[in-house]
Design an enzyme around this catalytic site. Structure first.
Site, PDB file in Angstrom:
ATOM      1  N   SER A   1      19.271 -36.944 139.929  1.00  0.00           N
ATOM      2  CA  SER A   1      19.396 -36.626 138.498  1.00  0.00           C
ATOM      3  C   SER A   1      20.792 -36.271 138.019  1.00  0.00           C
ATOM      4  CB  SER A   1      18.449 -35.494 138.135  1.00  0.00           C
ATOM      5  OG  SER A   1      17.193 -36.017 137.877  1.00  0.00           O
TER       6      SER A   1
ATOM      7  N   SER B   1      17.568 -37.368 135.409  1.00  0.00           N
ATOM      8  CA  SER B   1      17.134 -36.567 134.287  1.00  0.00           C
ATOM      9  C   SER B   1      18.269 -35.862 133.533  1.00  0.00           C
ATOM     10  CB  SER B   1      16.147 -35.513 134.774  1.00  0.00           C
ATOM     11  OG  SER B   1      16.782 -34.594 135.644  1.00  0.00           O
TER      12      SER B   1
ATOM     13  N   LYS C   1      22.947 -27.976 131.574  1.00  0.00           N
ATOM     14  CA  LYS C   1      21.652 -28.647 131.415  1.00  0.00           C
ATOM     15  C   LYS C   1      20.616 -27.616 130.955  1.00  0.00           C
ATOM     16  CE  LYS C   1      18.599 -31.678 134.226  1.00  0.00           C
ATOM     17  NZ  LYS C   1      18.485 -32.384 135.516  1.00  0.00           N
TER      18      LYS C   1
HETATM   19  N1  GLN Z   1      14.186 -39.744 139.038  1.00  0.00           N
HETATM   20  C1  GLN Z   1      13.882 -38.542 139.741  1.00  0.00           C
HETATM   21  C2  GLN Z   1      12.489 -38.087 139.376  1.00  0.00           C
HETATM   22  O1  GLN Z   1      11.991 -38.524 138.403  1.00  0.00           O
HETATM   23  C3  GLN Z   1      14.913 -37.569 139.391  1.00  0.00           C
HETATM   24  C4  GLN Z   1      14.559 -36.167 139.677  1.00  0.00           C
HETATM   25  C5  GLN Z   1      15.725 -35.268 139.714  1.00  0.00           C
HETATM   26  O2  GLN Z   1      16.693 -35.500 140.434  1.00  0.00           O
HETATM   27  N2  GLN Z   1      15.585 -34.161 139.012  1.00  0.00           N
HETATM   28  O3  GLN Z   1      11.887 -37.324 140.054  1.00  0.00           O
END
Ligand code: GLN
Length: 470
Positions: free
Chosen positions: A178, A154, A79
């Site tokens: 995420s 994400s 990532k």
């Molecule tokens: N949907 C979560 C957010 O927007 C995901 C964040 C994550 O796990 N990095 O904060």
């Protein structure tokens, strides 16, 4: 050499590599062929690393010397928020668009030692804030199964990189889901380990008390191999822990929070699909226990106070002086404003503002401290439940994958985390595995959570579950 990446597991690739059916270079070539074919459209990879060829060559040398580990020669993506020395890591933000890592994250260092081949970096929501990869400043990633749909987020690029056959495993990060939610949207496995079991050294921070590097693969055992390589206590991360002495336990009782079926925001098709999974699990002889977790509903509001607070602190370092983008203004203050104004996208700004607010004088006790207290209550509730059951089963995502632009209201997107965020609040391991299809023929899922440090038992159990649910 025709290698079918879509059906290839890490075990099989390893066997083929050591027995000389094909080389690490051939395997990389097969992944690159898939990337060349569809990345223009899907945009899972922001960049394919040219030096992946050197890594493949080194892997072939390791294999010929008889020094191969299970990951030697295995193509893996990372990532865009995981540092890899000499390579750009931008967190998919304009702020870091040209930032080159000056050291390796511990996870990457471990991958390198194992002889894995790091193929490229994958698209993500900006600084990991989002559930659809739509907040990336670099472009949108499409769901490989149907390009009208988001890949989740994400780590949407990470999930798509596996689903499009661009690699055999991907590293992502999980602060509230995420890794698990995009895995679920793209029909792959997503594993979020116990907090601290994988070092955060070299992971661009979002919410430091919640962030953990996780793994996305086609099967549970593939995730296990990658996790075994990257986990471990690390002198560069004081919150890291070792799982070495933890004994595995065989799973017999499965808790299901009874509110799931009456909760708002959980779609009917998700409920029906989850019910089917429960039936299968029951008929395989596991005991299903209704559990009561009255405080679970506070996990999401607690997250949306603690996370922005940590975000506002962590992102204060991007001031135009130390890292990345620098826009010169009339004064130092003006330069800060211009740099942060231009460098950060809308969602990041929203969270920095929210975080600054909940940490400000007069609100700190009312919001931040209160959320810290409720976090403890939720953790205790998990402890109590895990004295009655071995694991907890829920869906991963409350809705099936959705189309681009479908969830415009940030609160609607935040609600995507309801089932995934509790594991981050409680520091416990959780995994999403594919199960079933939606009315639109998109992938659905189930999630399993296990007690703190019970990662190995969780992976063993879900490997069995995975074959039961097929
Ligand atoms: N949907 C979560 C957010 O927007 C995901 C964040 C994550 O796990 N990095 O904060």
């Amino acid at each position: 050499m025709n290698i079918d990446i879509f059906s290839l597991t890490i075990e099989q690739a390893h066997k083929d590599l050591v027995s000389g059916v094909y080389s690490a270079k051939d395997l990389l070539q097969a992944c690159l062929a898939n990337i060349n074919k569809s990345n223009n459209d899907i945009f899972a990879f922001i960049e394919v690393f040219e030096d992946a060829w050197d890594m493949a060559e080194k892997a072939d040398e390791m294999i010929s010397r008889g020094e191969a580990t299970i990951l030697t020669g295995i193509p893996i993506s990372i990532k865009d928020n995981i540092l890899y020395y000499g390579h750009v890591a931008s967190a998919s933000s304009k702020m870091l668009e040209n930032y080159k890592a000056v050291y390796d994250s511990t996870a990457v260092e471990n991958l390198k030692k194992s002889g894995a081949v790091i193929v490229g970096r994958t698209n993500m929501d900006e600084f990991a804030m989002g559930s659809s990869t739509e907040t990336s400043a670099l472009g949108k990633t499409k769901n490989p199964r149907n390009h009208d749909y988001v890949p989740g987020g994400s780590s949407g690029g990470a999930a798509a990189s596996v689903a499009m056959g661009g690699c055999l495993a991907a590293l992502g990060s999980d602060t509230a889901g995420s890794v698990r939610q995009p895995a679920s949207f793209c029909g792959v496995v997503g594993f979020k380990p116990t907090y601290g079991s994988v070092s955060r050294h070299g992971l661009i921070a979002m919410g430091s008390s919640l962030d953990v590097i996780g793994v996305l693969t086609k099967t549970v055992s593939c995730s296990q191999y990658v996790f075994d390589c990257i986990k471990g206590q690390d002198e560069y991360d004081s919150t890291s822990i070792s799982l070495e002495d933890v004994e595995t336990k065989s799973i017999k009782t499965i808790g299901v929070p009874k509110d799931i079926f009456t909760m708002d925001g959980v779609s009917q098709e998700v409920k029906d699909n989850f019910n089917k999974a429960l039936e299968t699990v029951k008929s395989a002889g596991y005991e299903i226990v209704d559990i009561n977790m009255p405080h679970l509903k506070y996990a999401l509001p607690v997250y949306y106070i603690l996370m922005p607070a940590e975000v506002s602190t962590n992102l204060a370092r991007f001031d135009g002086v130390r890292y990345g983008l620098s826009v010169l203004g009339n004064s130092i203050e003006d330069s800060y404003k211009k740099t942060r104004g231009e460098g950060f996208g809308k969602e990041v700004k929203r969270r920095v503002l929210l975080g600054t607010y909940v940490l400000s004088h007069g609100y700190y006790d009312a919001y931040y401290n209160k959320a810290v207290q409720v976090r403890h209550v939720i953790k205790k509730e998990f402890d109590t439940v895990f004295s009655q059951v071995d694991v907890i089963l829920t869906p991963t995502s409350p809705t099936a994958p959705f189309k681009f632009g479908f969830k415009q209201n940030p609160l609607e997107l935040y609600a995507s985390d309801i089932f995934t965020v509790p594991a981050n609040i409680a520091d416990i391991p959780a995994i999403s595995i594919p199960h079933g299809l939606s009315d639109d023929n998109m992938a659905l899922d189930i999630q399993v959570m296990a007690p703190y440090k019970a990662d190995k038992s969780l992976l063993e159990f879900t490997a069995t579950l995975e074959s039961l649910l097929q």
